[in-house]
Design an enzyme around this catalytic site. Structure first.
Site, PDB file in Angstrom:
ATOM      1  N   GLU B 288      -4.363  -8.203  -2.473  1.00  0.00           N
ATOM      2  CA  GLU B 288      -4.759  -7.774  -1.136  1.00  0.00           C
ATOM      3  C   GLU B 288      -4.430  -8.865  -0.114  1.00  0.00           C
ATOM      4  O   GLU B 288      -4.797 -10.021  -0.306  1.00  0.00           O
ATOM      5  CB  GLU B 288      -6.274  -7.523  -1.174  1.00  0.00           C
ATOM      6  CG  GLU B 288      -6.888  -6.964   0.081  1.00  0.00           C
ATOM      7  CD  GLU B 288      -8.363  -6.632  -0.156  1.00  0.00           C
ATOM      8  OE1 GLU B 288      -8.831  -6.739  -1.329  1.00  0.00           O
ATOM      9  OE2 GLU B 288      -9.037  -6.299   0.812  1.00  0.00           O
ATOM     10  N   HIS B 290      -5.524 -10.112   3.177  1.00  0.00           N
ATOM     11  CA  HIS B 290      -6.815  -9.909   3.847  1.00  0.00           C
ATOM     12  C   HIS B 290      -7.082 -11.110   4.751  1.00  0.00           C
ATOM     13  O   HIS B 290      -6.878 -12.251   4.344  1.00  0.00           O
ATOM     14  CB  HIS B 290      -7.888  -9.803   2.752  1.00  0.00           C
ATOM     15  CG  HIS B 290      -9.248  -9.372   3.229  1.00  0.00           C
ATOM     16  ND1 HIS B 290     -10.036 -10.136   4.044  1.00  0.00           N
ATOM     17  CD2 HIS B 290      -9.962  -8.252   2.977  1.00  0.00           C
ATOM     18  CE1 HIS B 290     -11.170  -9.501   4.287  1.00  0.00           C
ATOM     19  NE2 HIS B 290     -11.153  -8.354   3.653  1.00  0.00           N
ATOM     20  N   ASP B 320      -4.724  -5.107   4.099  1.00  0.00           N
ATOM     21  CA  ASP B 320      -6.007  -4.776   4.717  1.00  0.00           C
ATOM     22  C   ASP B 320      -5.796  -4.907   6.222  1.00  0.00           C
ATOM     23  O   ASP B 320      -5.405  -5.986   6.712  1.00  0.00           O
ATOM     24  CB  ASP B 320      -7.078  -5.750   4.229  1.00  0.00           C
ATOM     25  CG  ASP B 320      -8.429  -5.512   4.881  1.00  0.00           C
ATOM     26  OD1 ASP B 320      -9.383  -5.177   4.170  1.00  0.00           O
ATOM     27  OD2 ASP B 320      -8.538  -5.674   6.127  1.00  0.00           O
ATOM     28  N   GLU B 405     -11.499   2.030   5.135  1.00  0.00           N
ATOM     29  CA  GLU B 405     -12.451   1.069   4.608  1.00  0.00           C
ATOM     30  C   GLU B 405     -13.338   0.628   5.753  1.00  0.00           C
ATOM     31  O   GLU B 405     -13.064  -0.359   6.444  1.00  0.00           O
ATOM     32  CB  GLU B 405     -11.695  -0.117   3.983  1.00  0.00           C
ATOM     33  CG  GLU B 405     -12.460  -0.729   2.845  1.00  0.00           C
ATOM     34  CD  GLU B 405     -11.822  -2.009   2.302  1.00  0.00           C
ATOM     35  OE1 GLU B 405     -11.721  -2.113   1.091  1.00  0.00           O
ATOM     36  OE2 GLU B 405     -11.453  -2.889   3.095  1.00  0.00           O
TER      37      GLU B 405
END
Lengths: 433, 433
Positions: B288, B290, B320, B405
């Protein structure tokens, strides 16, 4: 299935624990405050502050997935987890345990989170609550139950039917009262699978089915009143369904015709036509004595006359304890038009029915709905004089169910907490006799 | 099983309705506001005010227990009920329906209650809400999903797993992303009954299992780091479980060693040892990207180098969208120590990664977690520049999942509402291309 409280400290599970007959500490349950479940080795202790007294983080024991461990054991564990859907039980050693009533509890759960930068990866999750320690039910004729009505708006939104059972059993009550047209899915024709589930829950949680609330909706048709035949059909349907679910009484709520709650005149014909069935099923039909109708009132007297005239054992009174209120309940769960000015509106004025009146009808009373709206942090009910009611019942040797019917503000979860408080209060009073 | 929202106006079920290809009105769902279920003949109409415009009480249609009726039909009905555990669907005629976005809706449900004094027995139950109308997903390469992370704290407290599916399907999304260690009961060994239930839910709600979040907890042991062998065992366990549940990618969240979120050095060895299994299972391992790690950063570059070096198709990037934030998210769902003074703390400063950087790595991007914290009543995201991201993705011809999310304030139910808003926003932008 059961749900968890959104609060990290759960309402269920707060209790003293004993070993070899001596109380050695207390317990409570926590929902995992993180967004994921974790291996228990990532737990780094829990600070507990109970009523202002701090317990160091390595002292409490953790019970996860049925296994109880010290913090060091958790850290070394390889196959224990704190799942998102399984609460942890925390046991705090404390000789003598905690007193009955409302406590203050603060916790800080420490958890190592590898995916946070090292300096902040030991994360503290804080939570606090005012949990209620409920004593065991004392011996005697009084039996303690709860009505699902106490959990109105919680059931189906944050509580399953099993949660209702779990809450009632957790607080040490043994009776469950339901509303037929509320708690029976696909009423009046529940599936046989649901009926099996119902009996399975009674068995698993050790509860007795007590009273079944029903209605005879006399204004069911907009343009005409319900007939005696239709009313009897409704009541008999509920008597049969109640019996099938194991209930021993049915409270039919008849439509009313006045501010005094005079029941619609079909009531007597409906009951007369249903008494044989009630006798055959051994289910007691219980009209409800409910404010603003006191005991000394033609409505109540009409029921008593009916009992005496018929000599039946299957028609008795159900007392709603709201008639004993000594202070008005101004925060109703459902507000009706409440007049104007500062004066307490007529229909909210407390009846304060005297204990002597209760004693007089007690031989005809089958069931008591322990209606209430608020028990405070000192276990004082703001409206209902339990300090008079409980001694009156025990002195008279009355035996039967006291079934909690919380009817205060409907914030999510409030009824669940209030029911625990009420049981702590009622049982403390009963234990004093 | 599914639960109901505690709010009377339900989050699910708000939509336009069409007949013969023309939009003829809109619909919403209500929880029964009374404490009991009732015969539908006791219903006395519903006032609806939509965006300030009043619809008379006899106009809306009622759908109860699968049957749609006018108010007059309800009044005459003998075998329809509004149960406590079954929502009513209200259909309001309105040529053209409602626009995409947030609306204001007020209702007054009228119900005859026979057991109230005649003057007050026709009871009005009022409720209001700001429901979100989500348009269908537009054609194109973008596919729309939701992560269970959006519903953190709601799942297991007011939502069952089936509620997650029902919410996602109701808003017209088709993908479900989960957290393995959050949403799999008895992880890592779910019962076969649960696995069957999982596949049954995918089928029933028409959803695709997208990405499975996993963790490699490098600080699992307090006194030493996780070894490559242990990390590989963990990742491979999750790859197998993800495959069994139908997922096509796994995001392993490795422990980090710095504020820049440098992954623990075992990451590369763990992935190398697991690539053959990932290939065999055809599951893509997705690290990920992020915040606070941007795209132009040694961590991201390390992953890209790995992809290019190995030539694998089973290790790709997961983005993300928090890295594109143009404003700081000051109301974090979980607050870390946030510095002092008025200055925005370092770790909360928005990265505002430019679109050119995204375009550059897009060929390596397998999955996008559409992280966000707040979409307002005008469908404006306060932090994420969707107006740039969506055109960048469509112009580049990227195809794959955008998986919501939500990571804003964790008031009960807020994530569910915010996800609807986000989908309304994303799809409106994609439809414009």
């Amino acid at each position: 299935m059961t749900m968890l409280d959104v609060a990290v400290i759960q309402g269920r599970g707060f209790r003293n624990v004993a070993q070899d007959g001596r109380v050695t500490g207390f317990q409570f349950q926590l929902r995992n405050p993180n967004y994921r479940g974790v291996a228990a080795s990532l737990l780094d202790g829990i600070d507990v502050v109970i009523d202002g007294e701090r317990v160091p983080e390595h002292v409490p024991l953790w019970t996860l997935q049925g296994r109880t461990s010290t913090l060091d054991e958790l850290r070394a564990s390889t196959d224990v987890r704190w799942q998102l859907d399984e609460p942890a039980t925390i046991t705090v050693p404390r000789p003598g345990g905690l007193a009955v009533g409302v406590h203050t509890l603060e916790v800080v759960v420490h958890l190592r989170r590898s995916y946070f930068p090292p300096m902040v990866s030991r994360t503290p999750f804080t939570a606090s609550a005012s949990p209620v320690l409920v004593p065991p039910a004392p011996d005697g004729g009084l039996r303690y139950g709860v009505s699902t009505y106490s959990y109105t708006q919680d059931v189906y939104t944050s509580m399953t039917l099993e949660d209702v059972f779990a809450d009632i059993a957790d607080l040490g009550a043994t009776g469950i009262e339901i509303l037929g047209e509320g708690n029976v899915p696909n009423y009046p024709s529940p599936s046989s699978a649901w009926i099996d589930e119902w009996h399975g829950l009674l068995e698993r949680y050790g509860l007795t089915a007590t009273n079944y609330g029903s209605w005879v909706d006399t204004t069911r048709w907009r343009d005409r009143d319900l007939t005696v035949e239709e009313g009897a059909e409704q009541l008999q349907l509920d008597l049969r369904l109640a019996k099938e679910l194991g209930f021993t009484s049915v409270r039919p709520k008849f439509g009313v015709t006045s501010w005094d709650l005079d029941p619609h005149p079909i009531w007597q014909g409906v009951v007369e036509r249903s008494l044989d069935l009630a006798t055959e099923l051994d289910v007691v039909i219980c009209p409800e004595i409910h404010a603003p109708t006191p005991i000394r009132h033609p409505v109540t007297q009409g029921y008593v006359d009916f009992i005496e005239k018929t000599g039946t054992e299957h028609f008795k009174l159900l007392i709603d304890t709201g008639i004993f209120n000594t202070a008005p309940v101004l925060e109703m769960s459902e507000e009706i038009e409440s007049g104007d000015g500062d004066e307490v509106p007529e229909h909210l004025r407390p009846l304060a029915v005297p204990m002597a009146d209760l004693v007089e009808v007690l031989p005809h009373v089958h069931f008591i709905q322990a209606k209430f709206a608020q028990v405070d942090d000192d276990l004082h009910d703001l409206h209902v004089p339990w300090g008079e009611i409980i001694p009156t019942l025990t002195d008279a040797g009355w035996s039967g169910w006291l079934s909690s019917e919380y009817e205060g503000r409907r914030e999510p979860g409030r009824g669940r907490d209030q029911v625990r408080r009420q049981h702590a209060l009622l049982r403390s009073l009963a234990a004093r006799r």
